[in-house]
Every structure is written in structure tokens, then in C-alpha cells.
Design a protein around this motif. Structure first.
Motif, short mmCIF file in Angstrom:
data_model
loop_
_atom_site.label_atom_id
_atom_site.label_comp_id
_atom_site.label_asym_id
_atom_site.label_seq_id
_atom_site.Cartn_x
_atom_site.Cartn_y
_atom_site.Cartn_z
N TRP A 55 0.85 -1.19 0.00
CA TRP A 55 0.00 0.00 0.00
C TRP A 55 0.89 1.24 0.00
O TRP A 55 1.83 1.34 0.79
CB TRP A 55 -0.90 0.01 1.23
CG TRP A 55 -1.95 1.07 1.20
CD1 TRP A 55 -1.85 2.34 1.70
CD2 TRP A 55 -3.25 0.98 0.60
NE1 TRP A 55 -3.01 3.05 1.47
CE2 TRP A 55 -3.89 2.23 0.78
CE3 TRP A 55 -3.93 -0.03 -0.07
CZ2 TRP A 55 -5.19 2.49 0.34
CZ3 TRP A 55 -5.22 0.23 -0.51
CH2 TRP A 55 -5.83 1.47 -0.31
N PRO A 56 0.65 2.20 -0.88
CA PRO A 56 1.53 3.38 -0.97
C PRO A 56 1.36 4.32 0.21
O PRO A 56 0.29 4.39 0.82
CB PRO A 56 1.11 4.04 -2.28
CG PRO A 56 -0.32 3.64 -2.45
CD PRO A 56 -0.44 2.25 -1.89
N PRO A 70 6.29 8.11 7.47
CA PRO A 70 5.36 7.88 6.35
C PRO A 70 3.96 7.54 6.83
O PRO A 70 3.79 6.83 7.83
CB PRO A 70 5.99 6.69 5.61
CG PRO A 70 7.41 6.64 6.08
CD PRO A 70 7.40 7.15 7.49
N LEU A 71 2.97 8.02 6.12
CA LEU A 71 1.57 7.74 6.43
C LEU A 71 0.89 7.19 5.18
O LEU A 71 1.17 7.64 4.06
CB LEU A 71 0.86 9.01 6.90
CG LEU A 71 1.26 9.52 8.29
CD1 LEU A 71 0.69 10.91 8.53
CD2 LEU A 71 0.78 8.55 9.38
N PRO A 72 -0.01 6.22 5.34
CA PRO A 72 -0.65 5.60 4.16
C PRO A 72 -1.55 6.58 3.42
O PRO A 72 -2.26 7.38 4.04
CB PRO A 72 -1.44 4.44 4.76
CG PRO A 72 -1.69 4.83 6.19
CD PRO A 72 -0.49 5.62 6.61
N TRP A 100 -4.59 9.59 -2.48
CA TRP A 100 -3.84 10.80 -2.18
C TRP A 100 -3.58 10.94 -0.68
O TRP A 100 -4.18 10.24 0.15
CB TRP A 100 -4.51 12.04 -2.74
CG TRP A 100 -5.83 12.48 -2.16
CD1 TRP A 100 -6.31 12.32 -0.87
CD2 TRP A 100 -6.85 13.20 -2.86
NE1 TRP A 100 -7.55 12.89 -0.74
CE2 TRP A 100 -7.91 13.44 -1.93
CE3 TRP A 100 -6.98 13.69 -4.15
CZ2 TRP A 100 -9.08 14.13 -2.29
CZ3 TRP A 100 -8.14 14.38 -4.49
CH2 TRP A 100 -9.16 14.59 -3.57
N CYS A 101 -2.68 11.86 -0.38
CA CYS A 101 -2.45 12.26 0.99
C CYS A 101 -3.47 13.34 1.33
O CYS A 101 -3.60 14.32 0.60
CB CYS A 101 -1.03 12.81 1.15
SG CYS A 101 -0.71 13.49 2.81
N GLU A 139 -7.52 5.43 11.57
CA GLU A 139 -6.45 4.94 12.45
C GLU A 139 -5.16 5.73 12.28
O GLU A 139 -4.28 5.67 13.15
CB GLU A 139 -6.18 3.47 12.16
CG GLU A 139 -7.33 2.54 12.51
CD GLU A 139 -6.98 1.09 12.23
OE1 GLU A 139 -5.81 0.83 11.89
OE2 GLU A 139 -7.87 0.23 12.35
N HIS A 140 -5.03 6.44 11.17
CA HIS A 140 -3.76 7.11 10.88
C HIS A 140 -3.87 8.63 10.84
O HIS A 140 -2.88 9.33 11.03
CB HIS A 140 -3.21 6.61 9.53
CG HIS A 140 -3.00 5.14 9.48
ND1 HIS A 140 -1.88 4.53 10.00
CD2 HIS A 140 -3.78 4.13 9.01
CE1 HIS A 140 -1.96 3.22 9.82
NE2 HIS A 140 -3.10 2.96 9.22
#
Length: 296
Positions: A55-56, A70-72, A100-101, A139-140
Motif C-alpha cells: 500500500w503506498p 510515512p503515512l498511508p 492521495w495524501c 487509524e492514521h
């Protein structure tokens, strides 16, 4: 369910035929909150993602000590060729996914946000072992950024879209504006609002960039997807006090409310920019080149 856009106050073929050559088909997506499946076209639903593919993530984040954190990326949209045959799918693909972020980075590509806004073109039947549980944004992203969409099913409607004044030939734009003003008519014909595929974007906050070019090959960019805070605006009315054209005919029996708690007017629950809209643009030569995102 079917959703229908009301006719415009302007009929180009009758009233202003000079506009006709500039029209382009757009698809109003009419997202509505629901529970789309992995194989469906949707906004905010579960993507058909291979279990064996990482998963990017977005590397543009730091922890309190300044270390990389890093965050998914967030799954935003999935579209299939079966639902959207007008899409230019690269050879051998029939599915496109946007991740996207949800935090703003510099934009557009090739600045930082271009690296955190990614399109994935796939062949659906090649994904034989789908990922059962994609990363849960809750969760993130505990501070609830505005660019995480709610899960929505789509109800596509094809409509003709026309460019705004910045993309029409100057003399034609001036004549059309004067024609509307003389008749005290709203411009409910150009730059269709809401979530849509293709068409034209309204550059109402900033001027349109002088050169909309692909960062990889310098080919022209074209609008791929538009995301909007609202499908239509409160207090917007057509001629003689009629409801705004872009409020679907099927939903005019209910009273709209302000804010994202109105699942018809703001179904996706995102605040784009400062309550405006944004467009994801792709390369006209090869849509697999990095996309660019502009907000208004």
C-alpha cells in the motif's frame, strides 16, 4: 437511482450557437453515501487492491523529533470502464484508482503534492487475490483532515459542459457575458459544478495557469476529475426564483441544510480548498504520467 439535471436557462443551439463547437461531454457523478463494493465504481469505498502489492504512503511527514514518518495514502476514487466507457483507459486496463495524501502539500505537480496524489491503472480480472482490509484512514489521520471522503456510490449522468470565460476565445466570452447581462440571466451553462468526470473547471479564485502542461512530457493537461465541497450552492437560484439548475430534479422535494450533514448537497463530506472545488488534471498524451491537482 437516477438523478437529473434541469435544463439550462440558455439553449445554445437556439440562443448562442457560437458556443456549440466548444461543448464537451462531462459526467456528473452524483455521489450519494452508501456501501459500494470492491468491484464497484465509487468515491471513498474499498479499492480492488492486490493483496501482494504494498500500500503506498506519503513520505512528506515528520514526527516530533523530525524523523521521517510515512503515512498511508487514502483511497479516494475508483472508476471502471464498464461504468465510464468515455474514459481513456491505457491499453490493457479497465480500472483506475486515485489515492492521495489528505494533508495539503505544495501543488501542483511537479511540486510535493504531485508525489502524494497517484493514479493506478489496472485490469480488474488480474487482481485475483484482493486486499481484504485497506488501511483505515481513521487509524492514521486522527486530526480529521478535510480531504478524506465518505464512502459513496455513484449515479452517472452525461451532460454537456462549456468552458468559462478564461478558456473561451476572448471576443466570444465577452459577447456571451453581455448577452446574459442584457437578459438578466445567470450563467448556469458553463463549468458544471459538483463531482464530475471531464468537462471544464471554473477558475474563479485564481487565474487559469498560462500553461497547463504535463510535468513529464509537456503535453497539455486535461481535466480528469473534479471534486467539489458542494454539489450546488445554498442561496443559488435560477430565473424567476426557481431552484438552482444543478440541484437534481429528484431531490427538490426535501429542504436542504447547510454543511456536510446534508447527504444530498455535500455527500462526500470533503472541504476542498477553502470550501471551493479542485480539479485533477492528467496528461492528454499519456494519463499514466503524474497527475496535477489545482484548487479554487
Amino acid at each position: 437511482m437516477k438523478f437529473t439535471t434541469a435544463p439550462s436557462a440558455v439553449e445554445p443551439a437556439r440562443d448562442f450557437p457560437e458556443l456549440l463547437p466548444h461543448g464537451r461531454t462531462a459526467v456528473r457523478l452524483h455521489p450519494r453515501r452508501g456501501a459500494p463494493g470492491t468491484y464497484d465504481s465509487h468515491i471513498g469505498g474499498p479499492p480492488l487492491w492486490p493483496a501482494d502489492e504494498a500500500w503506498p504512503d506519503c513520505a512528506g511527514h515528520r514526527d516530533i523529533n523530525g524523523r521521517a514518518y510515512p503515512l498511508p495514502l487514502v483511497a479516494v476514487t475508483q472508476l471502471t470502464a464498464a461504468d465510464f466507457p468515455e474514459l481513456r483507459f491505457p491499453e490493457g486496463t479497465d480500472l483506475v484508482q486515485l489515492l492521495w495524501c489528505p494533508e495539503w502539500h505544495d501543488q501542483p505537480h511537479p511540486a510535493g503534492w504531485g508525489q502524494a496524489c497517484r493514479l493506478y491503472w489496472r485490469r480488474a480480472d488480474a487482481v485475483t487475490d484482493p486486499l481484504a482490509e485497506p488501511p483505515d484512514p481513521e487509524e492514521h489521520w486522527d486530526h480529521g483532515p478535510d480531504m478524506i471522503p465518505r464512502a459513496c456510490v455513484l449515479h452517472p449522468e452525461r451532460i454537456t459542459d462549456y468552458p468559462g470565460g478564461e478558456e473561451l476565445p476572448p471576443a466570444l466570452a465577452e459577447r456571451f457575458g453581455a448577452w446574459l447581462e442584457e437578459r438578466d440571466l445567470p450563467d448556469d451553462l458553463t463549468t458544471v459544478p459538483g463531482h464530475k468526470l471531464g468537462g471544464f473547471m471554473n477558475w474563479c479564485t485564481t487565474d487559469r495557469p498560462g500553461a497547463l502542461e504535463c510535468g513529464a512530457c509537456r503535453s497539455p493537461l486535461e481535466l480528469f476529475l473534479q471534486f467539489d465541497t458542494a454539489e450546488w450552492r445554498l442561496g443559488s437560484w435560477g430565473p424567476d426564483g426557481a431552484p438552482h439548475r444543478f440541484r437534481p430534479l429528484e431531490e427538490r422535494g426535501r429542504e436542504p441544510v447547510d454543511g456536510a450533514e446534508d447527504p444530498a448537497r455535500e455527500p462526500v463530506g470533503m472541504t476542498v480548498g477553502r470550501g471551493g472545488h479542485g480539479g485533477l488534471f492528467v496528461c492528454a498524451t499519456d494519463p499514466r504520467h503524474p497527475a496535477s491537482f489545482f484548487t479554487q
